[in-house]
Motif scaffolding. Structure first.
Motif, short mmCIF file in Angstrom:
data_model
loop_
_atom_site.label_atom_id
_atom_site.label_comp_id
_atom_site.label_asym_id
_atom_site.label_seq_id
_atom_site.Cartn_x
_atom_site.Cartn_y
_atom_site.Cartn_z
N ASP A 177 -5.55 -30.16 17.36
CA ASP A 177 -4.61 -29.97 18.57
C ASP A 177 -3.24 -29.71 17.69
OD1 ASP A 177 -2.35 -30.01 20.49
OD2 ASP A 177 -2.80 -31.90 20.99
N SER B 101 -15.27 -42.10 15.18
CA SER B 101 -14.19 -41.75 14.33
C SER B 101 -13.76 -42.82 13.38
CB SER B 101 -12.91 -41.44 14.97
OG SER B 101 -11.89 -41.02 14.02
N ARG C 222 -3.91 -40.28 18.14
CA ARG C 222 -5.16 -40.03 18.58
C ARG C 222 -6.65 -39.81 17.84
NH1 ARG C 222 -4.05 -35.17 22.11
NH2 ARG C 222 -2.75 -34.59 20.55
N CYS C 223 -7.66 -40.40 17.97
CA CYS C 223 -8.74 -40.09 17.03
C CYS C 223 -9.74 -38.53 17.31
CB CYS C 223 -9.86 -41.11 17.15
SG CYS C 223 -9.07 -42.74 16.81
N VAL C 224 -9.90 -38.10 16.24
CA VAL C 224 -10.87 -37.06 16.47
C VAL C 224 -12.53 -37.43 16.04
CG1 VAL C 224 -11.54 -34.78 15.15
CG2 VAL C 224 -9.12 -35.56 15.52
N ASP D 65 0.64 -38.85 15.58
CA ASP D 65 -0.08 -38.68 16.57
C ASP D 65 -1.44 -39.70 16.26
OD1 ASP D 65 -2.15 -38.19 18.67
OD2 ASP D 65 -0.99 -36.37 19.01
N ASP E 287 -11.02 -38.94 22.93
CA ASP E 287 -10.60 -39.02 24.47
C ASP E 287 -11.17 -37.97 25.37
OD1 ASP E 287 -9.53 -41.58 23.67
OD2 ASP E 287 -7.60 -40.81 23.59
N ARG F 97 -13.30 -32.82 17.66
CA ARG F 97 -12.70 -32.71 18.92
C ARG F 97 -11.97 -34.08 19.20
NH1 ARG F 97 -15.24 -31.14 24.16
NH2 ARG F 97 -13.18 -30.78 24.81
N LEU F 98 -10.98 -33.95 20.06
CA LEU F 98 -10.25 -35.43 20.32
C LEU F 98 -11.08 -36.40 21.19
CD1 LEU F 98 -6.90 -34.08 21.36
CD2 LEU F 98 -7.38 -35.32 19.09
N ALA G 247 0.12 -31.88 18.04
CA ALA G 247 0.18 -32.93 17.66
C ALA G 247 1.35 -33.23 16.48
CB ALA G 247 -1.19 -33.46 17.19
N ALA H 47 -5.18 -36.09 14.49
CA ALA H 47 -5.26 -35.06 15.75
C ALA H 47 -4.68 -33.70 15.68
CB ALA H 47 -4.36 -35.87 16.82
#
Length: 150
Positions: free
Chosen positions: A124, A114, A133-135, A131, A84, A81-82, A127, A120
């Motif tokens: 998601d 991660s 964002r870290c998983v 993107d 954040d 999951r992300l 995304a 991401a």
């Protein structure tokens, strides 16, 4: 697979002897003397042993299968999951953390992290390719002092 903060998981806890772990899980993949040792479980378990042969760190990798095949705690799926989103859900439940170079160390006795292997878009579908964002790819479980150095 539910984590037990500061202790491990049901199958392996801090302080277990290597022989006990291998009796439960079978031999590790690859070189039997390798440390950390990787076990063929779902999700995968990576166990680090102290010089005396006892478990000092339990790590749970992501499986990309969801549900029981992912690490979880207190109703929150931790892996795949992300990061954040995971951190926000845990903070909302009252769990404090300290950011670290690869994720967050939770004072309860675990870390979500991660290495940026996943992107991401794997969790998601909205995304974009860039993107940032870290998983969450893994969870490490040990007493908080293991992460904080205190």
């Amino acid at each position: 697979m539910e984590i037990i903060p500061g202790r491990g998981v049901e199958l392996v806890v801090i302080g277990d002897r290597r022989a006990q772990v291998e009796e439960r899980l079978g031999p590790p993949r690859g070189d039997p003397g390798r440390d950390p040792a990787v076990y063929a479980t779902t999700p995968p378990l990576v166990i680090s042993y102290a010089p005396d042969g006892t478990v000092e760190l339990v790590e749970i990798g992501y499986s990309a299968q969801g549900g029981e095949a992912e690490a979880s705690y207190d109703g929150v799926q931790l892996t795949h999951r992300l990061i954040d989103v995971v951190v926000a859900e845990l903070h909302a439940r009252g769990y404090a953390s300290t950011p670290c170079d690869v994720g967050h160390d939770f004072h309860a006795g675990f870390s979500v992290w991660s290495m940026r292997v996943l992107w991401a878009g794997e969790v998601d579908p909205t995304a974009g390719e860039d993107d940032p964002r870290c998983v969450v790819e893994g969870v490490s479980v040990a007493p908080y002092s293991y992460f904080s150095g205190a």
